[in-house]
Design a protein around this motif. Structure first.
Motif, PDB file in Angstrom:
ATOM      1  N   ILE A 118       0.844  -1.189   0.000  1.00 21.91           N
ATOM      2  CA  ILE A 118       0.000   0.000   0.000  1.00 21.91           C
ATOM      3  C   ILE A 118       0.883   1.244   0.000  1.00 21.91           C
ATOM      4  O   ILE A 118       1.805   1.365   0.815  1.00 21.91           O
ATOM      5  CB  ILE A 118      -0.941   0.012   1.214  1.00 21.91           C
ATOM      6  N   ASP A 120       1.641   5.371   0.435  1.00 23.34           N
ATOM      7  CA  ASP A 120       1.209   6.498   1.280  1.00 23.34           C
ATOM      8  C   ASP A 120       0.407   6.021   2.485  1.00 23.34           C
ATOM      9  O   ASP A 120      -0.530   6.697   2.939  1.00 23.34           O
ATOM     10  CB  ASP A 120       0.373   7.505   0.471  1.00 23.34           C
ATOM     11  N   HIS A 124      -5.031   7.357  10.197  1.00 22.30           N
ATOM     12  CA  HIS A 124      -5.850   8.562  10.094  1.00 22.30           C
ATOM     13  C   HIS A 124      -5.790   9.314  11.419  1.00 22.30           C
ATOM     14  O   HIS A 124      -5.947   8.734  12.492  1.00 22.30           O
ATOM     15  CB  HIS A 124      -7.293   8.202   9.748  1.00 22.30           C
ATOM     16  N   TRP A 134      -5.016   4.052   6.232  1.00 20.29           N
ATOM     17  CA  TRP A 134      -5.491   4.146   4.862  1.00 20.29           C
ATOM     18  C   TRP A 134      -4.342   4.462   3.930  1.00 20.29           C
ATOM     19  O   TRP A 134      -3.263   4.886   4.362  1.00 20.29           O
ATOM     20  CB  TRP A 134      -6.636   5.137   4.721  1.00 20.29           C
ATOM     21  N   GLY A 135      -4.560   4.198   2.647  1.00 21.56           N
ATOM     22  CA  GLY A 135      -3.538   4.422   1.636  1.00 21.56           C
ATOM     23  C   GLY A 135      -4.072   4.011   0.276  1.00 21.56           C
ATOM     24  O   GLY A 135      -5.279   3.796   0.103  1.00 21.56           O
ATOM     25  N   ASN A 136      -3.161   3.893  -0.699  1.00 15.99           N
ATOM     26  CA  ASN A 136      -3.559   3.632  -2.077  1.00 15.99           C
ATOM     27  C   ASN A 136      -2.867   2.389  -2.627  1.00 15.99           C
ATOM     28  O   ASN A 136      -1.703   2.122  -2.295  1.00 15.99           O
ATOM     29  CB  ASN A 136      -3.180   4.814  -2.979  1.00 15.99           C
ATOM     30  N   THR A 137      -3.565   1.670  -3.476  1.00 18.71           N
ATOM     31  CA  THR A 137      -2.911   0.620  -4.250  1.00 18.71           C
ATOM     32  C   THR A 137      -2.108   1.278  -5.369  1.00 18.71           C
ATOM     33  O   THR A 137      -2.400   2.406  -5.782  1.00 18.71           O
ATOM     34  CB  THR A 137      -3.939  -0.351  -4.855  1.00 18.71           C
ATOM     35  N   HIS A 168      -8.848   1.363  -5.347  1.00 18.05           N
ATOM     36  CA  HIS A 168      -7.630   2.181  -5.394  1.00 18.05           C
ATOM     37  C   HIS A 168      -7.316   2.755  -4.003  1.00 18.05           C
ATOM     38  O   HIS A 168      -6.210   2.631  -3.512  1.00 18.05           O
ATOM     39  CB  HIS A 168      -7.778   3.305  -6.420  1.00 18.05           C
ATOM     40  N   ARG A 169      -8.307   3.369  -3.394  1.00 19.49           N
ATOM     41  CA  ARG A 169      -8.146   3.915  -2.044  1.00 19.49           C
ATOM     42  C   ARG A 169      -8.681   2.884  -1.053  1.00 19.49           C
ATOM     43  O   ARG A 169      -9.796   2.376  -1.214  1.00 19.49           O
ATOM     44  CB  ARG A 169      -8.930   5.218  -1.921  1.00 19.49           C
ATOM     45  N   ALA A 171      -8.779   1.317   3.217  1.00 18.86           N
ATOM     46  CA  ALA A 171      -8.567   1.505   4.660  1.00 18.86           C
ATOM     47  C   ALA A 171      -8.531   0.136   5.313  1.00 18.86           C
ATOM     48  O   ALA A 171      -9.108  -0.827   4.790  1.00 18.86           O
ATOM     49  CB  ALA A 171      -9.675   2.359   5.267  1.00 18.86           C
ATOM     50  N   VAL A 189     -13.215   5.664   0.896  1.00 19.16           N
ATOM     51  CA  VAL A 189     -12.356   4.639   0.306  1.00 19.16           C
ATOM     52  C   VAL A 189     -13.189   3.639  -0.502  1.00 19.16           C
ATOM     53  O   VAL A 189     -14.418   3.592  -0.387  1.00 19.16           O
ATOM     54  CB  VAL A 189     -11.541   3.908   1.391  1.00 19.16           C
ATOM     55  N   ASP A 190     -12.489   2.844  -1.282  1.00 20.26           N
ATOM     56  CA  ASP A 190     -13.156   1.837  -2.110  1.00 20.26           C
ATOM     57  C   ASP A 190     -13.301   0.503  -1.392  1.00 20.26           C
ATOM     58  O   ASP A 190     -14.145  -0.317  -1.773  1.00 20.26           O
ATOM     59  CB  ASP A 190     -12.366   1.605  -3.403  1.00 20.26           C
TER      60      ASP A 190
END
Length: 249
Positions: A118, A120, A124, A134-137, A168-169, A171, A189-190
């Protein structure tokens, strides 16, 4: 390393004073003073303690220790046998619950995020007391593709409640954090990952249009305590054995 020095270091490193927890964080059962060999594992079960005896460990460090709120105070049955083995072999038991979930480097959430790649990844600041990450793929993934990633990383197939959108986003919060799903939804988030799942989680996920993955309480919390043991090995030259007692839950 002396027991008191290790106890003090871990209290500072894990910032145990920050947390109002369900069990004491730190030394839970006192053993010998000189600590050279440590065993780490998720839960202070009898199998882990027996393995520590076999490895001639001076201390065991776990995420799930003893003396939880609302459990019986008496030392009988299973609890008596576990503590009897520790005392009979002069082994220290250290337990770190929420402090190990939250730590930004060796914590359960931090290590899970790294293993999943993941980007970034961070806790939180205002939601979940620092336990919701949380972060991004790296690139958008389908629900099935992300489920496959979880299975490869954790060695078990997660329960996946799907949604009609790419991921993509994301948690996550390890362990029994299924009710953080609504906070995850609020972040936009997704997808959301926790260890355990409840009946109500299905409805929260489907009605709010979010992917949800129940990846296993034990599976999501294997890596933090191992990382802590490796940190102590590097910092103090302690012998470290991570023992993974299989648990499908």
């Amino acid at each position: 390393m002396e027991r008191a020095a290790l106890s003090h270091y871990l209290a500072e490193f894990l910032q145990t004073g920050r947390f109002k927890d369900y069990a004491p964080n730190g030394l839970q059962v006192e053993g010998r003073n000189d600590i050279r060999t440590i065993v780490t594992g998720v839960t202070a079960c009898q199998a882990l303690i027996d393995k520590a005896v076999e490895l001639n460990a001076d201390a065991i460090l776990v995420h799930h220790g003893f003396f939880w709120k609302n459990e019986p105070d008496v030392l009988v049955g299973m609890k008596q046998r576990r503590i009897k083995t520790l005392l009979g072999n002069d082994i220290n038991l250290f337990g770190y619950h929420l402090p190990l979930d939250a730590h930004p480097v060796v914590g359960n959430n931090a290590t899970l995020g790294r293993r999943l790649g993941i980007l970034d990844a961070e806790a939180h600041e205002s939601l979940g007391d620092g336990l919701l990450w949380w972060g991004n793929t790296e690139a958008p993934l389908s629900g099935d593709a992300f489920s496959g990633l979880l299975e490869r990383v954790l060695g078990r197939k997660p329960l996946h409640i799907g949604a009609d959108k790419p991921i993509h986003r994301i948690a996550w919060c390890t362990g029994g954090a299924q009710d953080y799903i609504d906070m995850a939804v609020a972040l936009g988030v997704d997808a959301f990952i926790s260890g355990e799942v409840s009946e109500r989680t299905f409805h929260s996920a489907t009605e709010q249009g979010i992917h949800y993955f129940a990846a296993g309480h034990h599976a999501t919390e294997r890596y933090g305590i191992e990382a802590l043991g490796e940190h102590l090995r590097r910092e103090f030259g302690l012998n470290h054995h991570f023992v993974d007692i299989e648990n499908p839950v």
